[in-house]
Each structure stands twice: as C-alpha cells, then as structure tokens.
Design a protein around this motif. Structure first.
Motif, PDB file in Angstrom:
ATOM      1  N   LYS A  89      33.316  52.321  43.246  1.00  0.00           N
ATOM      2  CA  LYS A  89      32.915  53.029  43.672  1.00  0.00           C
ATOM      3  C   LYS A  89      31.677  53.156  43.211  1.00  0.00           C
ATOM      4  O   LYS A  89      30.055  53.480  43.705  1.00  0.00           O
ATOM      5  CB  LYS A  89      32.532  54.217  44.663  1.00  0.00           C
ATOM      6  CG  LYS A  89      33.871  54.245  45.971  1.00  0.00           C
ATOM      7  CD  LYS A  89      34.029  55.469  46.975  1.00  0.00           C
ATOM      8  CE  LYS A  89      34.894  54.365  48.217  1.00  0.00           C
ATOM      9  NZ  LYS A  89      36.165  55.710  48.797  1.00  0.00           N
ATOM     10  N   ALA A  90      31.521  53.751  42.233  1.00  0.00           N
ATOM     11  CA  ALA A  90      31.017  54.133  41.066  1.00  0.00           C
ATOM     12  C   ALA A  90      29.861  53.256  40.696  1.00  0.00           C
ATOM     13  O   ALA A  90      28.813  53.468  40.631  1.00  0.00           O
ATOM     14  CB  ALA A  90      31.958  55.138  39.691  1.00  0.00           C
ATOM     15  N   GLU A  99      26.577  42.950  38.512  1.00  0.00           N
ATOM     16  CA  GLU A  99      27.613  41.727  38.323  1.00  0.00           C
ATOM     17  C   GLU A  99      28.810  43.180  38.530  1.00  0.00           C
ATOM     18  O   GLU A  99      28.101  43.606  37.102  1.00  0.00           O
ATOM     19  CB  GLU A  99      27.624  40.691  38.323  1.00  0.00           C
ATOM     20  CG  GLU A  99      26.040  39.718  38.395  1.00  0.00           C
ATOM     21  CD  GLU A  99      26.843  38.375  38.286  1.00  0.00           C
ATOM     22  OE1 GLU A  99      27.353  37.587  38.403  1.00  0.00           O
ATOM     23  OE2 GLU A  99      25.436  37.875  37.278  1.00  0.00           O
ATOM     24  N   CYS A 100      29.846  42.574  39.034  1.00  0.00           N
ATOM     25  CA  CYS A 100      31.064  43.292  38.475  1.00  0.00           C
ATOM     26  C   CYS A 100      32.965  42.574  39.129  1.00  0.00           C
ATOM     27  O   CYS A 100      32.234  42.192  40.151  1.00  0.00           O
ATOM     28  CB  CYS A 100      31.400  44.535  38.610  1.00  0.00           C
ATOM     29  SG  CYS A 100      32.939  45.598  38.889  1.00  0.00           S
ATOM     30  N   TYR A 101      33.250  42.348  38.199  1.00  0.00           N
ATOM     31  CA  TYR A 101      34.749  41.101  39.060  1.00  0.00           C
ATOM     32  C   TYR A 101      35.266  42.048  38.087  1.00  0.00           C
ATOM     33  O   TYR A 101      35.744  42.335  36.757  1.00  0.00           O
ATOM     34  CB  TYR A 101      34.487  39.748  38.176  1.00  0.00           C
ATOM     35  CG  TYR A 101      33.207  39.190  39.121  1.00  0.00           C
ATOM     36  CD1 TYR A 101      33.035  38.416  40.417  1.00  0.00           C
ATOM     37  CD2 TYR A 101      32.250  39.329  38.169  1.00  0.00           C
ATOM     38  CE1 TYR A 101      31.881  37.425  40.336  1.00  0.00           C
ATOM     39  CE2 TYR A 101      30.745  38.974  38.490  1.00  0.00           C
ATOM     40  CZ  TYR A 101      30.752  37.736  39.816  1.00  0.00           C
ATOM     41  OH  TYR A 101      29.816  36.907  39.957  1.00  0.00           O
ATOM     42  N   TRP A 110      35.246  43.401  34.406  1.00  0.00           N
ATOM     43  CA  TRP A 110      33.665  42.487  33.606  1.00  0.00           C
ATOM     44  C   TRP A 110      32.593  42.804  34.313  1.00  0.00           C
ATOM     45  O   TRP A 110      32.329  42.545  35.655  1.00  0.00           O
ATOM     46  CB  TRP A 110      33.890  40.723  33.640  1.00  0.00           C
ATOM     47  CG  TRP A 110      32.908  40.669  32.737  1.00  0.00           C
ATOM     48  CD1 TRP A 110      33.113  40.301  31.330  1.00  0.00           C
ATOM     49  CD2 TRP A 110      31.773  39.768  33.487  1.00  0.00           C
ATOM     50  NE1 TRP A 110      31.975  39.189  31.314  1.00  0.00           N
ATOM     51  CE2 TRP A 110      31.011  39.369  32.561  1.00  0.00           C
ATOM     52  CE3 TRP A 110      31.101  39.852  34.324  1.00  0.00           C
ATOM     53  CZ2 TRP A 110      30.102  38.424  32.274  1.00  0.00           C
ATOM     54  CZ3 TRP A 110      29.966  39.392  34.580  1.00  0.00           C
ATOM     55  CH2 TRP A 110      29.178  38.523  33.849  1.00  0.00           C
ATOM     56  N   LEU A 111      31.530  43.289  34.019  1.00  0.00           N
ATOM     57  CA  LEU A 111      30.209  43.590  33.910  1.00  0.00           C
ATOM     58  C   LEU A 111      29.095  43.129  33.432  1.00  0.00           C
ATOM     59  O   LEU A 111      28.741  42.599  32.469  1.00  0.00           O
ATOM     60  CB  LEU A 111      30.069  45.304  33.652  1.00  0.00           C
ATOM     61  CG  LEU A 111      30.664  46.006  34.030  1.00  0.00           C
ATOM     62  CD1 LEU A 111      31.710  46.010  34.849  1.00  0.00           C
ATOM     63  CD2 LEU A 111      30.131  47.706  34.245  1.00  0.00           C
TER      64      LEU A 111
ATOM     65  N   GLU B 145      38.139  39.361  42.228  1.00  0.00           N
ATOM     66  CA  GLU B 145      37.363  40.174  43.561  1.00  0.00           C
ATOM     67  C   GLU B 145      36.068  40.119  42.660  1.00  0.00           C
ATOM     68  O   GLU B 145      36.012  40.532  41.468  1.00  0.00           O
ATOM     69  CB  GLU B 145      38.498  41.196  43.575  1.00  0.00           C
ATOM     70  CG  GLU B 145      37.718  42.074  44.856  1.00  0.00           C
ATOM     71  CD  GLU B 145      37.683  43.842  44.714  1.00  0.00           C
ATOM     72  OE1 GLU B 145      39.086  44.173  43.747  1.00  0.00           O
ATOM     73  OE2 GLU B 145      37.624  44.536  45.415  1.00  0.00           O
ATOM     74  N   GLN B 146      34.755  40.026  43.405  1.00  0.00           N
ATOM     75  CA  GLN B 146      33.659  39.628  43.569  1.00  0.00           C
ATOM     76  C   GLN B 146      33.679  41.338  43.826  1.00  0.00           C
ATOM     77  O   GLN B 146      33.217  42.073  44.851  1.00  0.00           O
ATOM     78  CB  GLN B 146      33.049  39.038  43.811  1.00  0.00           C
ATOM     79  CG  GLN B 146      31.483  39.415  43.484  1.00  0.00           C
ATOM     80  CD  GLN B 146      30.389  37.964  43.914  1.00  0.00           C
ATOM     81  OE1 GLN B 146      30.783  38.131  45.235  1.00  0.00           O
ATOM     82  NE2 GLN B 146      30.154  37.081  42.617  1.00  0.00           N
ATOM     83  N   VAL B 147      33.713  42.721  42.932  1.00  0.00           N
ATOM     84  CA  VAL B 147      33.527  43.852  42.783  1.00  0.00           C
ATOM     85  C   VAL B 147      32.289  44.457  43.259  1.00  0.00           C
ATOM     86  O   VAL B 147      31.618  45.309  43.898  1.00  0.00           O
ATOM     87  CB  VAL B 147      33.818  44.958  41.901  1.00  0.00           C
ATOM     88  CG1 VAL B 147      33.285  46.412  42.267  1.00  0.00           C
ATOM     89  CG2 VAL B 147      35.511  44.569  41.734  1.00  0.00           C
TER      90      VAL B 147
END
Lengths: 156, 156
Positions: A89-90, A99-101, A110-111, B145-147
């Motif tokens: 959520k943050a 991107e964030c995985y 991983w960002l 997962e693709q956050v």
DNA sequence: GGTGAAATTTTAGGTGC
DNA sequence: GCACCTAAAATTTCACC
C-alpha cells in the motif's frame, strides 16, 4: 473476465497497438487485414476483457527532468501477510516508485525509483522508505544508462 | 531537440496523457484549463520535442499468456566499449527482454525478461543469452507478484 | 490563447456471403 | 464471423482574431 483465447488476428492487433496506441482504426484494420468494423469490435473486446489494460503516453525521463533511475532491493523482517500488504500500500502511494516486484527467495522486494537528482533520492529514503516498519535491509544501485525500455510483450 | 522547459500547463497535460493516452482533445483541454486549439499546439510541441516519446497500449501480461517475469543480473568479462555495444545490440534484438539497464559498480547489466513459462526461459538462456561472448556470470531471480507497474513519472 | 468552421475519423447499423 | 456500405456523431485540425 471471460478467458477469450486470442486468435491470430487479435495478436496482430495487439502487436500494432503496443507500438502505436493511437493508430487510427482504418490504419490498424489495414495492417491486420480486416475491415474497420470487425477490427473495432475486436479492439473493444480486448479492452473490455482487460487484455488491453490501458493506453498511455510514454515520456522521455530526461526531457522531463528525471534522469535518475535507482534500483532498490528490500528485505523485510517479517513474512506475515499483514506486513506485505502494508508495504504494498505504501508503494502504491509513492509516485517515485514506478515498478515493484515481490521476488522469490528471501522475501525480497525489488523497486525501480525515478527521481530528478540524488538529493531527491535521499529525501525519498529518509522521509518515506526508511520510515516504514518491518524493513530489515535496503540496497541501492544506480542506472548509468537505459539500454532498453519497452512495453512490447513477446507475442510473436 | 530544443530544451523547451516545461511550464505548469505542459506538466498538467503530461500528467493526463500518462494516465490516458487516448483522452480526447476536448477532454484534455478541459482538464488542464485550456481550449482545444492551444492545447493541441502544446501536445504537438511536446511530441515534436520528444518529451512525449510515443503512445502505446499497455497489455495485461497474464491475459496474453506471459505470466513469468524474470530478473537477470549480468557481469561482463571485459569493460571495453566494444563489448558493451555488442551486448546492447543483442538485447535490442531479443523481444523477451523488456528492460535493460547498465548499472554502477562492477559493470553490471540488469534485465527484465518476460516469458510464458520456465521452458521458454530455459530456451532464452541456452539459445540466446549464454551464447553471447564476454559474459562472466548470470544470476536470475523470479517475480512472484507485480506489486506496482506504471509509466507515470513523478512530475508533481 | 481563443473562436468557429472544415476535414477527418470513429462508430453504429444493416445486408449478404 | 467478415466484407461492404451508409450515415450520424465525435474528434481533430486549421485559418483567423
């Protein structure tokens, strides 16, 4: 969401629209070998079923004054679902994170973070990321050059 | 490429088009507080100057049968410019590679590769990546997962 | 930057293959 | 399901203020 399996024509349409999301219908129809009407029907179906998620303008990072891409890997202390949700959520709220995985292995995230300069990155770290609870470690790497960046998926 | 510094209106336009690249001109003009004509003039300027690189359709990876994202870090043996160029050209040719960055530090590349399944990934490794000369080491991680995945740059 | 009108494109409907 | 045709609606585009 109906599992419309894609046929060859759908794939052709998707290939084209991934490269040019504003291609005119007449042009698109010609390229895939259809007349405009059925072509539009297919495009609408692909949109409604979610295969086409959205249409966007892609900007030049440097031209808008955001030349810095930073990659961050994060290890969380706890593996509870609650902690994962909070983290997600943050991330969603912070515009610097493009991107964030969630990765396999030791529960790592991983960002990719984009900022105008290193000061902005420091602010992002201090005011946002490090204030999150439950983070065990953070590692940053900087991109010297964007060798390739595309949205085009290998449908071929 | 003229360094047109962007004013507040340009930024507003870019914010909108990053979220909806197909927004009609009338709609866009209304949202940024302009009438259609000057709004179109600005959009065209942003396109010509390269600030807007392109318009694309963003697809749902899973819906098109490409659920697997893999991240690969690569170390090259040599740091010669020639080797870097060769590597970059190969990357550009391979449709499985959606993103590639040259990183700080030990001359590393970082790749995001998209494939339908692990077999396809193995083929990519064996038939393409490992056949490149000059690679010292390869490390792969898998995305569970693709956050978050957005093209929207933090212009605010 | 705004106005208005022309040109183009999109979109929906109907027929036959 | 598609091609073809038609026509209305919406959008883009441009000359001019």
């Amino acid at each position: 969401m109906p599992k419309t399996s894609l046929d060859a024509l759908d794939r052709k349409i998707l290939v084209q629209l991934q490269s040019d999301g504003r291609m005119s219908l007449a042009n698109l129809a010609a390229k895939v070998g259809l007349s405009p009407s059925p072509c539009l029907r297919r495009v609408r179906n692909l949109e409604r079923s979610g295969v086409i998620a959205r249409y966007v303008a892609v900007l030049d990072q440097r031209a808008v004054g955001l030349p810095v891409s930073i990659f961050i890997s994060i290890k969380l202390e706890k593996q509870k679902q609650e902690a994962l949700d909070k983290f997600a959520k943050a991330i969603a709220r912070w515009p610097e994170v493009l991107e964030c995985y969630l990765m396999t292995g030791p529960r790592d995230y991983w960002l990719r973070v984009v900022v105008p300069d290193l000061d902005a990155y420091e602010r992002f770290l201090k005011q946002k990321l490090t204030r999150l609870e439950g983070i065990a470690s953070i590692e940053s790497s900087f991109a010297l050059e964007q060798v390739k960046y595309t949205n085009v998926l290998p449908l071929g």
